[in-house]
Design a protein around this motif. Structure first.
Motif, PDB file in Angstrom:
ATOM      1  N   TYR A 142      -0.166   5.451 -15.676  1.00 21.80           N
ATOM      2  CA  TYR A 142       0.311   5.103 -14.092  1.00 21.80           C
ATOM      3  C   TYR A 142      -0.044   3.693 -13.574  1.00 21.80           C
ATOM      4  CZ  TYR A 142       0.507   5.296  -9.369  1.00 21.80           C
ATOM      5  OH  TYR A 142       0.168   5.047  -7.458  1.00 21.80           O
ATOM      6  N   THR A 143      -0.743   2.817 -14.013  1.00 20.17           N
ATOM      7  CA  THR A 143      -1.213   1.971 -13.507  1.00 20.17           C
ATOM      8  C   THR A 143      -0.113   0.524 -14.581  1.00 20.17           C
ATOM      9  OG1 THR A 143      -3.477   1.951 -13.347  1.00 20.17           O
ATOM     10  CG2 THR A 143      -2.828  -0.028 -13.799  1.00 20.17           C
ATOM     11  N   MET A 144      -0.152   1.522 -16.084  1.00 18.07           N
ATOM     12  CA  MET A 144       0.980   0.435 -16.776  1.00 18.07           C
ATOM     13  C   MET A 144       1.668   0.748 -16.163  1.00 18.07           C
ATOM     14  SD  MET A 144       1.419   0.186 -20.240  1.00 18.07           S
ATOM     15  CE  MET A 144       2.308   1.963 -20.129  1.00 18.07           C
TER      16      MET A 144
ATOM     17  N   LEU B  12       0.880  -0.753  -0.162  1.00 16.24           N
ATOM     18  CA  LEU B  12      -0.108  -0.258  -0.175  1.00 16.24           C
ATOM     19  C   LEU B  12       1.284   1.531  -0.048  1.00 16.24           C
ATOM     20  CD1 LEU B  12      -2.206  -1.295   2.973  1.00 16.24           C
ATOM     21  CD2 LEU B  12      -2.519  -1.074   0.283  1.00 16.24           C
ATOM     22  N   PHE B  13       0.621   2.031  -1.132  1.00 21.93           N
ATOM     23  CA  PHE B  13       1.476   3.240  -0.761  1.00 21.93           C
ATOM     24  C   PHE B  13       1.034   4.176  -1.619  1.00 21.93           C
ATOM     25  CE2 PHE B  13       1.829   0.692  -4.351  1.00 21.93           C
ATOM     26  CZ  PHE B  13       2.525   1.254  -6.075  1.00 21.93           C
ATOM     27  N   THR B  14       1.047   5.640  -2.116  1.00 21.48           N
ATOM     28  CA  THR B  14       0.506   6.607  -2.741  1.00 21.48           C
ATOM     29  C   THR B  14       2.013   7.514  -3.216  1.00 21.48           C
ATOM     30  OG1 THR B  14       1.557   8.660  -1.167  1.00 21.48           O
ATOM     31  CG2 THR B  14      -0.596   7.387  -1.026  1.00 21.48           C
ATOM     32  N   ILE B  15       1.991   7.897  -4.844  1.00 17.75           N
ATOM     33  CA  ILE B  15       2.893   8.237  -4.945  1.00 17.75           C
ATOM     34  C   ILE B  15       2.076  10.094  -5.503  1.00 17.75           C
ATOM     35  CG2 ILE B  15       3.743   8.355  -7.827  1.00 17.75           C
ATOM     36  CD1 ILE B  15       4.959   6.245  -6.386  1.00 17.75           C
ATOM     37  N   ALA B  16       2.848  11.308  -4.776  1.00 18.25           N
ATOM     38  CA  ALA B  16       2.559  12.504  -5.012  1.00 18.25           C
ATOM     39  C   ALA B  16       3.408  12.933  -6.529  1.00 18.25           C
ATOM     40  CB  ALA B  16       2.895  12.933  -3.962  1.00 18.25           C
ATOM     41  N   PHE B  17       2.502  13.618  -7.459  1.00 19.17           N
ATOM     42  CA  PHE B  17       2.975  14.289  -8.618  1.00 19.17           C
ATOM     43  C   PHE B  17       3.044  16.089  -8.216  1.00 19.17           C
ATOM     44  CE2 PHE B  17       1.606  10.310 -10.443  1.00 19.17           C
ATOM     45  CZ  PHE B  17       2.900   9.668 -10.971  1.00 19.17           C
ATOM     46  N   ALA B  18       3.568  16.642  -7.579  1.00 22.06           N
ATOM     47  CA  ALA B  18       3.708  18.285  -6.882  1.00 22.06           C
ATOM     48  C   ALA B  18       3.838  18.878  -8.391  1.00 22.06           C
ATOM     49  CB  ALA B  18       4.869  18.413  -6.805  1.00 22.06           C
TER      50      ALA B  18
ATOM     51  N   SER C 102      -1.683  19.317  -5.138  1.00 24.44           N
ATOM     52  CA  SER C 102      -1.101  18.347  -6.462  1.00 24.44           C
ATOM     53  C   SER C 102      -1.782  17.446  -6.431  1.00 24.44           C
ATOM     54  CB  SER C 102       0.533  18.384  -6.515  1.00 24.44           C
ATOM     55  OG  SER C 102       1.242  19.888  -6.156  1.00 24.44           O
ATOM     56  N   VAL C 103      -1.501  15.723  -7.368  1.00 15.82           N
ATOM     57  CA  VAL C 103      -1.808  14.872  -7.646  1.00 15.82           C
ATOM     58  C   VAL C 103      -1.496  13.911  -6.700  1.00 15.82           C
ATOM     59  CG1 VAL C 103      -2.733  12.989  -9.347  1.00 15.82           C
ATOM     60  CG2 VAL C 103      -2.874  15.788 -10.296  1.00 15.82           C
ATOM     61  N   ILE C 104      -2.192  13.113  -6.065  1.00 15.17           N
ATOM     62  CA  ILE C 104      -1.884  12.025  -4.908  1.00 15.17           C
ATOM     63  C   ILE C 104      -2.693  10.412  -5.237  1.00 15.17           C
ATOM     64  CG2 ILE C 104      -1.397  10.797  -2.274  1.00 15.17           C
ATOM     65  CD1 ILE C 104      -1.135  14.158  -1.347  1.00 15.17           C
ATOM     66  N   MET C 105      -1.200   9.540  -5.752  1.00 17.08           N
ATOM     67  CA  MET C 105      -2.587   8.352  -5.879  1.00 17.08           C
ATOM     68  C   MET C 105      -2.299   7.613  -4.978  1.00 17.08           C
ATOM     69  SD  MET C 105      -2.327   8.409  -9.213  1.00 17.08           S
ATOM     70  CE  MET C 105      -2.747   9.649 -11.599  1.00 17.08           C
ATOM     71  N   ALA C 106      -3.657   7.096  -4.324  1.00 13.98           N
ATOM     72  CA  ALA C 106      -3.578   6.270  -3.460  1.00 13.98           C
ATOM     73  C   ALA C 106      -3.787   4.331  -3.900  1.00 13.98           C
ATOM     74  CB  ALA C 106      -4.644   5.913  -2.004  1.00 13.98           C
ATOM     75  N   THR C 107      -2.222   3.462  -4.036  1.00 15.39           N
ATOM     76  CA  THR C 107      -2.292   2.928  -4.526  1.00 15.39           C
ATOM     77  C   THR C 107      -1.654   1.048  -4.287  1.00 15.39           C
ATOM     78  OG1 THR C 107      -1.507   3.805  -6.965  1.00 15.39           O
ATOM     79  CG2 THR C 107      -1.234   1.742  -6.825  1.00 15.39           C
ATOM     80  N   THR C 108      -2.462   0.795  -4.068  1.00 17.12           N
ATOM     81  CA  THR C 108      -2.636  -1.491  -3.753  1.00 17.12           C
ATOM     82  C   THR C 108      -1.681  -1.990  -5.124  1.00 17.12           C
ATOM     83  OG1 THR C 108      -4.092  -0.757  -2.163  1.00 17.12           O
ATOM     84  CG2 THR C 108      -3.122  -3.052  -3.048  1.00 17.12           C
ATOM     85  N   VAL C 109      -0.654  -2.205  -4.696  1.00 22.65           N
ATOM     86  CA  VAL C 109       0.108  -3.823  -5.725  1.00 22.65           C
ATOM     87  C   VAL C 109      -0.331  -4.634  -4.718  1.00 22.65           C
ATOM     88  CG1 VAL C 109       2.023  -4.677  -7.073  1.00 22.65           C
ATOM     89  CG2 VAL C 109       0.943  -1.750  -6.652  1.00 22.65           C
ATOM     90  N   SER C 110      -1.152  -6.665  -5.796  1.00 21.50           N
ATOM     91  CA  SER C 110      -1.097  -7.585  -4.477  1.00 21.50           C
ATOM     92  C   SER C 110      -0.146  -8.569  -5.678  1.00 21.50           C
ATOM     93  CB  SER C 110      -2.528  -7.663  -5.355  1.00 21.50           C
ATOM     94  OG  SER C 110      -3.365  -6.697  -4.630  1.00 21.50           O
ATOM     95  N   TYR C 111       0.496  -8.994  -4.922  1.00 20.22           N
ATOM     96  CA  TYR C 111       0.814 -10.149  -5.451  1.00 20.22           C
ATOM     97  C   TYR C 111       0.721 -11.271  -4.489  1.00 20.22           C
ATOM     98  CZ  TYR C 111       5.492  -6.548  -6.279  1.00 20.22           C
ATOM     99  OH  TYR C 111       6.532  -5.707  -6.637  1.00 20.22           O
ATOM    100  N   THR C 112       1.200 -12.306  -5.730  1.00 26.49           N
ATOM    101  CA  THR C 112       0.317 -13.019  -5.987  1.00 26.49           C
ATOM    102  C   THR C 112       1.315 -14.431  -5.143  1.00 26.49           C
ATOM    103  OG1 THR C 112       0.124 -14.370  -7.950  1.00 26.49           O
ATOM    104  CG2 THR C 112      -1.472 -13.667  -6.785  1.00 26.49           C
ATOM    105  N   ALA C 113       1.426 -15.588  -5.013  1.00 27.19           N
ATOM    106  CA  ALA C 113       1.974 -16.672  -4.596  1.00 27.19           C
ATOM    107  C   ALA C 113       2.999 -17.001  -5.983  1.00 27.19           C
ATOM    108  CB  ALA C 113       1.336 -17.402  -4.056  1.00 27.19           C
ATOM    109  N   GLU C 114       2.404 -17.045  -7.304  1.00 25.43           N
ATOM    110  CA  GLU C 114       2.888 -17.481  -8.656  1.00 25.43           C
ATOM    111  C   GLU C 114       3.597 -15.994  -8.564  1.00 25.43           C
ATOM    112  OE1 GLU C 114      -0.548 -17.666  -7.924  1.00 25.43           O
ATOM    113  OE2 GLU C 114      -0.781 -19.703  -7.928  1.00 25.43           O
ATOM    114  N   ASP C 115       2.771 -14.907  -8.727  1.00 27.31           N
ATOM    115  CA  ASP C 115       4.223 -13.902  -8.961  1.00 27.31           C
ATOM    116  C   ASP C 115       5.792 -14.008  -8.710  1.00 27.31           C
ATOM    117  OD1 ASP C 115       2.358 -12.228 -10.282  1.00 27.31           O
ATOM    118  OD2 ASP C 115       1.613 -11.661  -8.697  1.00 27.31           O
TER     119      ASP C 115
END
Length: 133
Positions: free
Chosen positions: A38-40, A11-17, A62-75
């Motif tokens: 952004y997602t790609m 779980l993280f955010t990326i801010a673009f000032a 500015s613009v802040i995007m709260a994001t979740t990246v989910s890893y699987t066991a296969e990843d």
């Protein structure tokens, strides 16, 4: 017997000032272009599929995007490392490099900063107002 790698969620955010929140939310086409790119780019840097990257909210500052990246066991078994991605997010130059080559977000790469959410917190996805209709 060896244990299989366990899934992880980052779980993280990326801010673009240098990106304007008002411009982003006032134009549905621009919103879609920015969030898709952004997602790609985040998925590519994380070593996962784009479907495993979820923007949970977009908000001003500015613009802040709260994001979740989910890893699987296969990843993990395929070599994608949540630890390596966390390390990347912890380095400002690496964060900027995620977006530097992008035709859409490249101009904003140098202003990109990240912030990791504490891994012990459980954060439910929030409803995003999304682009205008």
């Amino acid at each position: 017997p060896t244990s299989s790698p366990s899934p992880a969620t980052i779980l993280f955010t990326i801010a673009f000032a240098s990106l304007s929140y008002t411009d982003l939310i006032s134009n549905a086409t621009y919103y879609s272009l920015i969030t898709s790119e952004y997602t790609m780019l985040v998925a590519g840097s994380a070593g996962v599929e784009s479907s495993q990257v979820v923007i949970t909210s977009v908000y001003p500052g500015s613009v802040i995007m709260a994001t979740t990246v989910s890893y699987t066991a296969e990843d993990s078994a395929a070599g994608a490392s949540s630890d390596a991605f966390v390390a990347l997010l912890s380095d400002s130059t690496s964060v900027a490099n995620i977006f530097a080559g992008s035709a859409v977000l490249g101009d904003h790469a140098s202003s990109a900063t990240s912030s990791l959410t504490m891994p012990t917190l459980s954060v439910a996805p929030t409803a995003d107002a999304g682009p205008p209709a």
